[in-house]
Design a protein around this motif. Structure first.
Motif, PDB file in Angstrom:
ATOM      1  N   LEU A  85       0.844  -1.190   0.000  1.00 41.74           N
ATOM      2  CA  LEU A  85       0.000   0.000   0.000  1.00 41.74           C
ATOM      3  C   LEU A  85       0.880   1.241   0.000  1.00 41.74           C
ATOM      4  O   LEU A  85       1.815   1.343   0.806  1.00 41.74           O
ATOM      5  CB  LEU A  85      -0.890  -0.006   1.246  1.00 41.74           C
ATOM      6  CG  LEU A  85      -1.736   1.254   1.505  1.00 41.74           C
ATOM      7  CD1 LEU A  85      -2.756   1.441   0.393  1.00 41.74           C
ATOM      8  CD2 LEU A  85      -2.410   1.151   2.865  1.00 41.74           C
ATOM      9  N   GLN A 133       0.811   5.719  -0.860  1.00 36.94           N
ATOM     10  CA  GLN A 133      -0.003   6.905  -1.122  1.00 36.94           C
ATOM     11  C   GLN A 133       0.224   7.413  -2.543  1.00 36.94           C
ATOM     12  O   GLN A 133       1.283   7.179  -3.125  1.00 36.94           O
ATOM     13  CB  GLN A 133       0.340   8.006  -0.122  1.00 36.94           C
ATOM     14  CG  GLN A 133      -0.073   7.693   1.297  1.00 36.94           C
ATOM     15  CD  GLN A 133       0.142   8.867   2.233  1.00 36.94           C
ATOM     16  OE1 GLN A 133       0.885   9.801   1.923  1.00 36.94           O
ATOM     17  NE2 GLN A 133      -0.510   8.846   3.382  1.00 36.94           N
ATOM     18  N   PRO A 169      -3.765   6.387  -8.154  1.00 31.76           N
ATOM     19  CA  PRO A 169      -4.767   5.393  -7.738  1.00 31.76           C
ATOM     20  C   PRO A 169      -5.109   4.405  -8.857  1.00 31.76           C
ATOM     21  O   PRO A 169      -5.359   3.223  -8.572  1.00 31.76           O
ATOM     22  CB  PRO A 169      -5.968   6.259  -7.369  1.00 31.76           C
ATOM     23  CG  PRO A 169      -5.367   7.550  -6.909  1.00 31.76           C
ATOM     24  CD  PRO A 169      -4.186   7.754  -7.804  1.00 31.76           C
ATOM     25  N   THR A 204      -3.482   0.924  -9.175  1.00 34.67           N
ATOM     26  CA  THR A 204      -3.862  -0.172  -8.287  1.00 34.67           C
ATOM     27  C   THR A 204      -4.241  -1.401  -9.092  1.00 34.67           C
ATOM     28  O   THR A 204      -5.090  -1.349  -9.978  1.00 34.67           O
ATOM     29  CB  THR A 204      -5.043   0.255  -7.398  1.00 34.67           C
ATOM     30  OG1 THR A 204      -4.629   1.326  -6.539  1.00 34.67           O
ATOM     31  CG2 THR A 204      -5.537  -0.912  -6.556  1.00 34.67           C
ATOM     32  N   THR A 250      -1.500  -1.361  -4.168  1.00 42.56           N
ATOM     33  CA  THR A 250      -2.658  -0.512  -3.883  1.00 42.56           C
ATOM     34  C   THR A 250      -2.180   0.916  -3.661  1.00 42.56           C
ATOM     35  O   THR A 250      -1.319   1.156  -2.795  1.00 42.56           O
ATOM     36  CB  THR A 250      -3.412  -1.004  -2.641  1.00 42.56           C
ATOM     37  OG1 THR A 250      -3.825  -2.358  -2.844  1.00 42.56           O
ATOM     38  CG2 THR A 250      -4.645  -0.146  -2.382  1.00 42.56           C
ATOM     39  N   SER A 292      -3.466   4.439  -2.576  1.00 43.06           N
ATOM     40  CA  SER A 292      -4.617   5.065  -1.924  1.00 43.06           C
ATOM     41  C   SER A 292      -4.150   5.950  -0.786  1.00 43.06           C
ATOM     42  O   SER A 292      -3.141   5.646  -0.125  1.00 43.06           O
ATOM     43  CB  SER A 292      -5.565   3.994  -1.392  1.00 43.06           C
ATOM     44  OG  SER A 292      -6.623   4.580  -0.659  1.00 43.06           O
ATOM     45  N   SER A 293      -4.900   7.019  -0.564  1.00 46.37           N
ATOM     46  CA  SER A 293      -4.598   7.884   0.573  1.00 46.37           C
ATOM     47  C   SER A 293      -5.422   7.476   1.785  1.00 46.37           C
ATOM     48  O   SER A 293      -5.308   8.090   2.852  1.00 46.37           O
ATOM     49  CB  SER A 293      -4.863   9.344   0.200  1.00 46.37           C
ATOM     50  OG  SER A 293      -6.194   9.502  -0.256  1.00 46.37           O
TER      51      SER A 293
END
Length: 119
Positions: A11, A13, A87, A90, A116, A118-119
């Motif tokens: 994951l 950002q 994003p 992803t 992934t 994502s924020s």
């Protein structure tokens, strides 16, 4: 047979970076080309980047300038450096190898690693 094992997903950002690795179970000197593909939920698998045994690289338009593929023949490993992640990057990222022996072509796939953004 060539076994491929991906690692490095996770994951991150938006705007961040990840480096994926694909380790082959055999010498990659005998492998003609190695690629990274990705598949997002509900979408088809798509080619992200390719590197030939001679070091020639090709990239999908949607990653040009952001991703870099490289290979270390001595370590039997291919890398995908991913910068400025979005994003829409992803997906599950898969390593693929193509080996040509005479007139026959063989394809090998890893199991994939999840990325992934994502924020």
């Amino acid at each position: 047979q060539v076994q491929l094992v991906e690692s490095g997903g996770g994951l991150v950002q938006p705007g961040g970076s990840l480096r994926l690795s694909c380790a082959a179970s055999t010498s990659i000197y005998s492998i003609n080309a190695m690629d990274w593909y990705r598949q997002a939920p509900g979408k088809e698998r798509e080619l992200v980047a390719r590197i030939t045994s001679g070091g020639i690289t090709n990239y999908a338009d949607f990653v040009k300038g952001r991703f870099t593929i490289s290979r270390d023949n001595a370590k039997g490993t291919v890398y995908l450096q991913m910068n400025s992640l979005k994003p829409e990057d992803t997906a599950v990222y898969y390593c693929h190898a193509e080996r040509v022996v005479g007139l026959a072509s063989y394809d090998y796939w890893g199991r994939g690693t999840q990325v992934t953004v994502s924020s």
